[in-house]
Structures are given as structure tokens and as C-alpha cells.
Design a protein around this motif. Structure first.
Motif, PDB file in Angstrom:
ATOM      1  N   CYS A  82       0.847  -1.186   0.000  1.00  0.00           N
ATOM      2  CA  CYS A  82       0.000   0.000   0.000  1.00  0.00           C
ATOM      3  C   CYS A  82       0.887   1.242   0.000  1.00  0.00           C
ATOM      4  CB  CYS A  82      -0.918  -0.004   1.222  1.00  0.00           C
ATOM      5  SG  CYS A  82      -2.134   1.311   1.183  1.00  0.00           S
ATOM      6  N   TYR A  83       0.591   2.161  -0.887  1.00  0.00           N
ATOM      7  CA  TYR A  83       1.384   3.369  -1.031  1.00  0.00           C
ATOM      8  C   TYR A  83       0.565   4.581  -0.642  1.00  0.00           C
ATOM      9  CZ  TYR A  83       4.121  -0.019  -3.440  1.00  0.00           C
ATOM     10  OH  TYR A  83       4.830  -1.158  -3.719  1.00  0.00           O
ATOM     11  N   ASN A  84       1.243   5.674  -0.339  1.00  0.00           N
ATOM     12  CA  ASN A  84       0.567   6.898   0.056  1.00  0.00           C
ATOM     13  C   ASN A  84       1.311   8.081  -0.553  1.00  0.00           C
ATOM     14  OD1 ASN A  84       2.683   7.760   1.970  1.00  0.00           O
ATOM     15  ND2 ASN A  84       2.019   5.978   3.128  1.00  0.00           N
ATOM     16  N   PRO A  85       0.797   9.288  -0.387  1.00  0.00           N
ATOM     17  CA  PRO A  85       1.420  10.461  -1.021  1.00  0.00           C
ATOM     18  C   PRO A  85       2.888  10.696  -0.637  1.00  0.00           C
ATOM     19  CG  PRO A  85      -0.780  11.005  -0.299  1.00  0.00           C
ATOM     20  CD  PRO A  85      -0.485   9.625   0.214  1.00  0.00           C
ATOM     21  N   LYS A  86       3.330  10.191   0.490  1.00  0.00           N
ATOM     22  CA  LYS A  86       4.718  10.388   0.899  1.00  0.00           C
ATOM     23  C   LYS A  86       5.705   9.604   0.030  1.00  0.00           C
ATOM     24  CE  LYS A  86       3.979  11.980   5.439  1.00  0.00           C
ATOM     25  NZ  LYS A  86       4.510  13.196   5.843  1.00  0.00           N
ATOM     26  N   ASP A  87       5.212   8.661  -0.764  1.00  0.00           N
ATOM     27  CA  ASP A  87       6.065   7.870  -1.650  1.00  0.00           C
ATOM     28  C   ASP A  87       6.367   8.591  -2.970  1.00  0.00           C
ATOM     29  OD1 ASP A  87       6.353   5.610   0.034  1.00  0.00           O
ATOM     30  OD2 ASP A  87       4.346   4.957  -0.511  1.00  0.00           O
ATOM     31  N   PHE A  88       5.890   9.812  -3.103  1.00  0.00           N
ATOM     32  CA  PHE A  88       6.079  10.584  -4.329  1.00  0.00           C
ATOM     33  C   PHE A  88       6.845  11.864  -4.020  1.00  0.00           C
ATOM     34  CE2 PHE A  88       2.433   7.931  -4.873  1.00  0.00           C
ATOM     35  CZ  PHE A  88       2.552   7.471  -6.166  1.00  0.00           C
ATOM     36  N   TRP A  90       9.184  15.306  -6.035  1.00  0.00           N
ATOM     37  CA  TRP A  90       9.024  16.353  -7.039  1.00  0.00           C
ATOM     38  C   TRP A  90       9.201  15.777  -8.445  1.00  0.00           C
ATOM     39  CZ3 TRP A  90       8.580  21.740  -5.928  1.00  0.00           C
ATOM     40  CH2 TRP A  90       8.551  22.036  -4.570  1.00  0.00           C
ATOM     41  N   LYS A  91       8.534  16.384  -9.411  1.00  0.00           N
ATOM     42  CA  LYS A  91       8.624  16.019 -10.832  1.00  0.00           C
ATOM     43  C   LYS A  91       8.362  14.535 -11.068  1.00  0.00           C
ATOM     44  CE  LYS A  91      11.818  19.684 -12.043  1.00  0.00           C
ATOM     45  NZ  LYS A  91      13.136  20.028 -12.548  1.00  0.00           N
ATOM     46  N   GLY A  92       7.421  13.983 -10.338  1.00  0.00           N
ATOM     47  CA  GLY A  92       7.031  12.594 -10.525  1.00  0.00           C
ATOM     48  C   GLY A  92       8.017  11.574 -10.005  1.00  0.00           C
ATOM     49  N   ALA A  93       8.966  11.993  -9.194  1.00  0.00           N
ATOM     50  CA  ALA A  93       9.960  11.060  -8.646  1.00  0.00           C
ATOM     51  C   ALA A  93       9.289  10.104  -7.667  1.00  0.00           C
ATOM     52  CB  ALA A  93      11.072  11.834  -7.945  1.00  0.00           C
ATOM     53  N   ILE A  94       9.664   8.831  -7.761  1.00  0.00           N
ATOM     54  CA  ILE A  94       9.120   7.795  -6.884  1.00  0.00           C
ATOM     55  C   ILE A  94      10.158   7.509  -5.803  1.00  0.00           C
ATOM     56  CG2 ILE A  94       8.212   5.451  -6.773  1.00  0.00           C
ATOM     57  CD1 ILE A  94       6.534   7.380  -8.528  1.00  0.00           C
ATOM     58  N   LYS A  95       9.746   7.595  -4.545  1.00  0.00           N
ATOM     59  CA  LYS A  95      10.662   7.406  -3.423  1.00  0.00           C
ATOM     60  C   LYS A  95      10.658   5.978  -2.891  1.00  0.00           C
ATOM     61  CE  LYS A  95      10.128  12.081  -1.555  1.00  0.00           C
ATOM     62  NZ  LYS A  95       9.695  12.814  -0.361  1.00  0.00           N
ATOM     63  N   ASN A  96       9.764   5.147  -3.369  1.00  0.00           N
ATOM     64  CA  ASN A  96       9.625   3.790  -2.855  1.00  0.00           C
ATOM     65  C   ASN A  96      10.145   2.795  -3.899  1.00  0.00           C
ATOM     66  OD1 ASN A  96       8.349   1.187  -2.291  1.00  0.00           O
ATOM     67  ND2 ASN A  96       7.242   2.301  -0.702  1.00  0.00           N
ATOM     68  N   ALA A  97      11.085   1.951  -3.513  1.00  0.00           N
ATOM     69  CA  ALA A  97      11.714   1.002  -4.456  1.00  0.00           C
ATOM     70  C   ALA A  97      10.712  -0.026  -4.979  1.00  0.00           C
ATOM     71  CB  ALA A  97      12.888   0.304  -3.789  1.00  0.00           C
ATOM     72  N   GLU A  98       9.819  -0.521  -4.124  1.00  0.00           N
ATOM     73  CA  GLU A  98       8.826  -1.511  -4.565  1.00  0.00           C
ATOM     74  C   GLU A  98       7.881  -0.908  -5.596  1.00  0.00           C
ATOM     75  OE1 GLU A  98       6.721  -3.244  -1.317  1.00  0.00           O
ATOM     76  OE2 GLU A  98       8.531  -3.934  -0.339  1.00  0.00           O
ATOM     77  N   LEU A  99       7.447   0.321  -5.354  1.00  0.00           N
ATOM     78  CA  LEU A  99       6.566   0.992  -6.309  1.00  0.00           C
ATOM     79  C   LEU A  99       7.298   1.234  -7.623  1.00  0.00           C
ATOM     80  CD1 LEU A  99       3.887   2.306  -7.006  1.00  0.00           C
ATOM     81  CD2 LEU A  99       4.667   4.388  -5.874  1.00  0.00           C
ATOM     82  N   GLN A 100       8.554   1.606  -7.560  1.00  0.00           N
ATOM     83  CA  GLN A 100       9.347   1.820  -8.773  1.00  0.00           C
ATOM     84  C   GLN A 100       9.489   0.514  -9.562  1.00  0.00           C
ATOM     85  OE1 GLN A 100      10.538   4.998  -9.805  1.00  0.00           O
ATOM     86  NE2 GLN A 100      10.665   3.802 -11.675  1.00  0.00           N
ATOM     87  N   THR A 101       9.675  -0.593  -8.869  1.00  0.00           N
ATOM     88  CA  THR A 101       9.752  -1.898  -9.528  1.00  0.00           C
ATOM     89  C   THR A 101       8.447  -2.217 -10.244  1.00  0.00           C
ATOM     90  OG1 THR A 101      11.314  -2.667  -7.879  1.00  0.00           O
ATOM     91  CG2 THR A 101      10.188  -4.358  -9.161  1.00  0.00           C
ATOM     92  N   PHE A 102       7.318  -1.947  -9.575  1.00  0.00           N
ATOM     93  CA  PHE A 102       6.004  -2.164 -10.187  1.00  0.00           C
ATOM     94  C   PHE A 102       5.876  -1.323 -11.462  1.00  0.00           C
ATOM     95  CE2 PHE A 102       1.581  -0.997 -10.888  1.00  0.00           C
ATOM     96  CZ  PHE A 102       0.933  -2.223 -10.831  1.00  0.00           C
ATOM     97  N   LEU A 103       6.273  -0.067 -11.392  1.00  0.00           N
ATOM     98  CA  LEU A 103       6.140   0.831 -12.535  1.00  0.00           C
ATOM     99  C   LEU A 103       7.063   0.449 -13.688  1.00  0.00           C
ATOM    100  CD1 LEU A 103       5.853   4.206 -10.624  1.00  0.00           C
ATOM    101  CD2 LEU A 103       4.026   2.916 -11.714  1.00  0.00           C
ATOM    102  N   ASN A 104       8.194  -0.143 -13.396  1.00  0.00           N
ATOM    103  CA  ASN A 104       9.143  -0.552 -14.440  1.00  0.00           C
ATOM    104  C   ASN A 104       8.793  -1.896 -15.065  1.00  0.00           C
ATOM    105  OD1 ASN A 104      10.618   1.780 -14.088  1.00  0.00           O
ATOM    106  ND2 ASN A 104      12.073   0.834 -12.689  1.00  0.00           N
ATOM    107  N   THR A 105       7.904  -2.652 -14.442  1.00  0.00           N
ATOM    108  CA  THR A 105       7.496  -3.951 -14.968  1.00  0.00           C
ATOM    109  C   THR A 105       6.660  -3.748 -16.227  1.00  0.00           C
ATOM    110  OG1 THR A 105       7.455  -4.833 -12.730  1.00  0.00           O
ATOM    111  CG2 THR A 105       6.332  -6.127 -14.415  1.00  0.00           C
ATOM    112  N   LYS A 106       7.005  -4.474 -17.276  1.00  0.00           N
ATOM    113  CA  LYS A 106       6.280  -4.356 -18.545  1.00  0.00           C
ATOM    114  C   LYS A 106       5.120  -5.349 -18.575  1.00  0.00           C
ATOM    115  CE  LYS A 106      10.084  -2.475 -21.008  1.00  0.00           C
ATOM    116  NZ  LYS A 106      10.141  -1.603 -22.106  1.00  0.00           N
ATOM    117  N   PHE A 107       4.049  -4.987 -17.900  1.00  0.00           N
ATOM    118  CA  PHE A 107       2.855  -5.824 -17.895  1.00  0.00           C
ATOM    119  C   PHE A 107       2.221  -5.823 -19.275  1.00  0.00           C
ATOM    120  CE2 PHE A 107       2.969  -4.259 -13.431  1.00  0.00           C
ATOM    121  CZ  PHE A 107       3.052  -5.485 -12.794  1.00  0.00           C
TER     122      PHE A 107
END
Length: 175
Positions: A82-88, A90-107
Motif C-alpha cells: 500500500c502506497y501513500n502520497p509520501k512515496d512521491f 518532485w517532478k514525478g519522482a518515486i521514493k519507494n523502491a517496490e513501487l518503482q519496480t512495479f512501474l518498471n514492470t512491462k505488464f
């Protein structure tokens, strides 16, 4: 307080840039991997999404489900990812490694199942590397390739319509 406004404006600008640069690529490939994003503040029954994945013939080990919540404390114990606004940042930067992994996965497909126009949910949808994006009707139609106009409470209607359109588009595997 002022910095929060600047950060939000920075993220909106980045989101708009992503949407303007987005190129829709239609492929004939079947859906074998599935990512699902939902707002746990709106709907909290994540088992529905596992059933949905099974219904469209995606194996359980190829499904990744993430939740987003506006509040950060109460949801940490009820949901694993579960993610929240603190995981984001400036300029769309993702601060959470798990969320970044999800976003980089080519579903093969990404389902965005949320109704509220929250900037963080929109960023997750826009940044995702998924080939085919599916969602319910939102204020900006540029986020998804396939939009199914239903309400959050009508999950069974969403499921049936999704299956119908994926069958028409020849995206469901024949087992």
C-alpha cells in the motif's frame, strides 16, 4: 504548505508531459501478465481483483496488485503493498523502491480501478510501462487505452465487460 503546492504543480506538469508524449501501441499479444492499481479508500476487497485475473485467464504468479491510500497509518497493517502520497517526490519522482519496480514492470495489461482523480494514482497509471492500459471512466481519457464506463460498486459489470472486450480484441489466452 507553500512547498506542498509547488510539489503538486511540479507533479501535474510532469504528468501532463507524460500524457502528451504517450504513444499508444496496439499489439496482437495475449494478456499473460497483469498489474492492478486501486484506491483502497474507495474499495477494499482486493480478492475481487485476484478473481478478475483468474477470470481473464492470467496465472496468479503473473498478477501484481498494489493499493493506494491517502492516509498512511491505518492501511499499513491491512494491505501488504500500500502506497501513500509520501512515496512521491518532485517532478514525478518515486521514493519507494517496490513501487518503482512495479512501474518498471512491462505488464501486458494494467487495470486502473479508481474513481477519484488523485494525482498520485494518475501518476502511477501514466508512468507504468504496461503495454495496454484499462480503466473506468475518468475526467481525462488519455490515461487508458480501453475505458469501461462503470461505477466502482458495479464490479461484476466491469468484469463481464472487460472479458467481452478483451475477447473481441483477441487478448485472452485459450487454455
Amino acid at each position: 504548505m507553500i512547498l506542498k503546492g509547488f510539489k503538486e504543480k511540479s507533479n501535474k506538469k510532469y504528468l501532463n508531459k507524460l500524457l502528451l508524449e504517450r504513444q499508444v501501441q496496439v499489439a496482437d499479444s495475449k494478456i499473460e501478465s497483469l498489474g492492478i492499481i486501486f484506491n483502497i479508500d474507495e474499495i477494499d476487497d482486493f480478492e475481487r481483483f485476484r478473481e478478475l485475473a483468474e477470470y481473464i485467464k492470467v496465472r496468479p504468479n503473473r498478477v501484481k496488485i498494489i493499493a493506494f491510500s491517502q492516509s498512511e497509518k491505518e492501511m499499513q497493517h491491512t494491505w501488504d503493498v500500500c502506497y501513500n502520497p509520501k512515496d512521491f517526490g518532485w517532478k514525478g519522482a518515486i521514493k519507494n523502491a517496490e513501487l518503482q519496480t512495479f512501474l518498471n514492470t512491462k505488464f501486458d495489461a494494467l487495470i486502473s480501478f479508481y474513481d477519484k482523480d488523485l494525482l498520485e494514482l494518475q501518476l502511477i497509471t501514466a508512468i507504468s510501462q504496461a503495454q495496454f492500459k484499462i480503466g473506468i471512466l475518468q475526467s481525462d481519457e488519455r490515461f487508458n487505452d480501453l475505458i469501461i464506463k462503470t461505477k466502482l460498486e458495479e464490479f461484476d459489470v466491469f468484469k463481464e465487460e472487460l472479458f467481452k472486450y478483451l475477447t473481441i480484441l483477441n487478448k485472452i489466452k485459450n487454455e
